[in-house]
Design an enzyme around this catalytic site. Structure first.
Site, short mmCIF file in Angstrom:
data_model
loop_
_atom_site.label_atom_id
_atom_site.label_comp_id
_atom_site.label_asym_id
_atom_site.label_seq_id
_atom_site.Cartn_x
_atom_site.Cartn_y
_atom_site.Cartn_z
N SER A 161 0.85 -1.20 0.00
CA SER A 161 0.00 0.00 0.00
C SER A 161 0.87 1.24 0.00
CB SER A 161 -0.90 0.02 1.24
OG SER A 161 -1.63 -1.18 1.34
N1 SAH Z 1 -0.70 -4.60 4.31
C1 SAH Z 1 -0.05 -4.92 3.05
C2 SAH Z 1 -0.98 -4.68 1.89
C3 SAH Z 1 -0.85 -5.77 0.87
S1 SAH Z 1 -2.10 -5.82 -0.37
C4 SAH Z 1 1.28 -4.20 2.92
O1 SAH Z 1 1.60 -3.36 3.78
O2 SAH Z 1 2.03 -4.49 1.98
C5 SAH Z 1 -3.34 -6.82 0.39
C6 SAH Z 1 -2.96 -8.23 0.77
O3 SAH Z 1 -4.15 -8.85 1.24
C7 SAH Z 1 -2.45 -9.10 -0.37
O4 SAH Z 1 -1.20 -9.63 -0.02
C8 SAH Z 1 -3.51 -10.21 -0.49
O5 SAH Z 1 -2.97 -11.47 -0.84
C9 SAH Z 1 -4.09 -10.23 0.92
N2 SAH Z 1 -5.45 -10.77 1.06
C10 SAH Z 1 -6.52 -10.64 0.25
N3 SAH Z 1 -7.58 -11.29 0.75
C11 SAH Z 1 -7.17 -11.86 1.93
C12 SAH Z 1 -7.80 -12.66 2.93
N4 SAH Z 1 -9.08 -13.03 2.85
N5 SAH Z 1 -7.07 -13.04 3.99
C13 SAH Z 1 -5.76 -12.69 4.11
N6 SAH Z 1 -5.12 -11.95 3.20
C14 SAH Z 1 -5.81 -11.52 2.13
#
Ligand code: SAH
Length: 223
Positions: free
Chosen positions: A69
């Protein structure tokens, strides 16, 4: 340290400071949050080919179709959680572990759930390398939460769902805050749900945003 490595280190520190200044100008006021952003080496949580862009105000690809993000969104969501330092926080969507590393500076304990195995493995080793010891990364569907470690003082959802998953609301402690993006696949509202001490729920909308989809039982179908 070799001189060029020293110079690179200084450049990184300056770039990170500029990033934090821009985020502060953008409206994030909480000094604790800004200080946390100033201490987490975002460049070490990115694929090497992108580490020179680590301190841009931008989301970036981290593989597996996912993104880290943008740091201004990380700052705004973290500020909205109103952490004092003694909380247990649940994060859904570990991804690069950047948000988790920021939270680790501001709360007692972070439980983070990632659904993509490779990202969970990478996140664990990245956090190890940074010496972060109060974050545990679990592989699974975060839309179900993780009752075993709850209830949580704060919950942050870092992927976009259609609605706040009910299991997460149920795992929010009295006085707790949940922050996350909810809406359609193409655009979401950043929502904050606060559970009052007597259990009543308050819902606020904090602004428009765009996240990768929250995929799971209480999120979107995988596609
Ligand atoms: N907090 C992260 C944001 C990554 S993008 C950072 O700082 O980099 C969002 C992430 O959510 C992705 O890695 C995706 O695989 C994960 N995601 C999506 N649906 C999910 C779920 N139901 N449970 C756990 N992770 C999930």
């Amino acid at each position: 340290m070799e001189r060029s490595a020293q110079a690179r280190g200084d450049r990184t520190v300056r770039a990170r400071r500029r990033m934090v200044e821009r985020i502060a100008k953008g409206g994030v006021r909480c000094e604790r949050v800004l200080r946390a952003l100033d201490t987490v080496p975002r460049h070490l949580l990115l694929p090497e080919a992108l580490d020179h862009r680590a301190y841009e105000i931008s989301s970036l690809p981290i593989g597996e179709g996912q993104t880290i993000s943008s740091p201004d969104i990380v700052a705004a969501m973290t500020e909205a959680l109103q952490l004092m330092g003694d909380e247990t926080v649940l994060e859904i969507g570990t991804g690069s572990a950047y948000q988790a590393a920021v939270l680790s500076k501001l709360a007692a304990r972070v439980v983070s759930i990632e659904r993509v195995p490779l990202l969970a493995t990478r996140a664990r080793s990245a956090l190890d390398k940074l010496g972060v010891s109060n974050v545990v990364v679990h592989l699974g569907d975060g839309t179900r939460g993780r009752p075993a470690d709850g209830p949580y003082d704060a919950i942050i959802v870092t992927a976009g769902g259609h609605e706040v998953p009910q299991p997460l609301i149920d795992q929010l402690a009295p006085g707790g805050r949940l922050v996350g993006p909810f809406g359609s696949r193409d655009t979401q509202q950043l929502v904050r749900i606060t559970r009052g001490e007597q259990g009543a729920l308050k819902r606020e909308e904090l602004g428009v945003c765009l996240f990768v989809p929250l995929v799971g039982e209480h999120g979107w179908d995988a596609k």
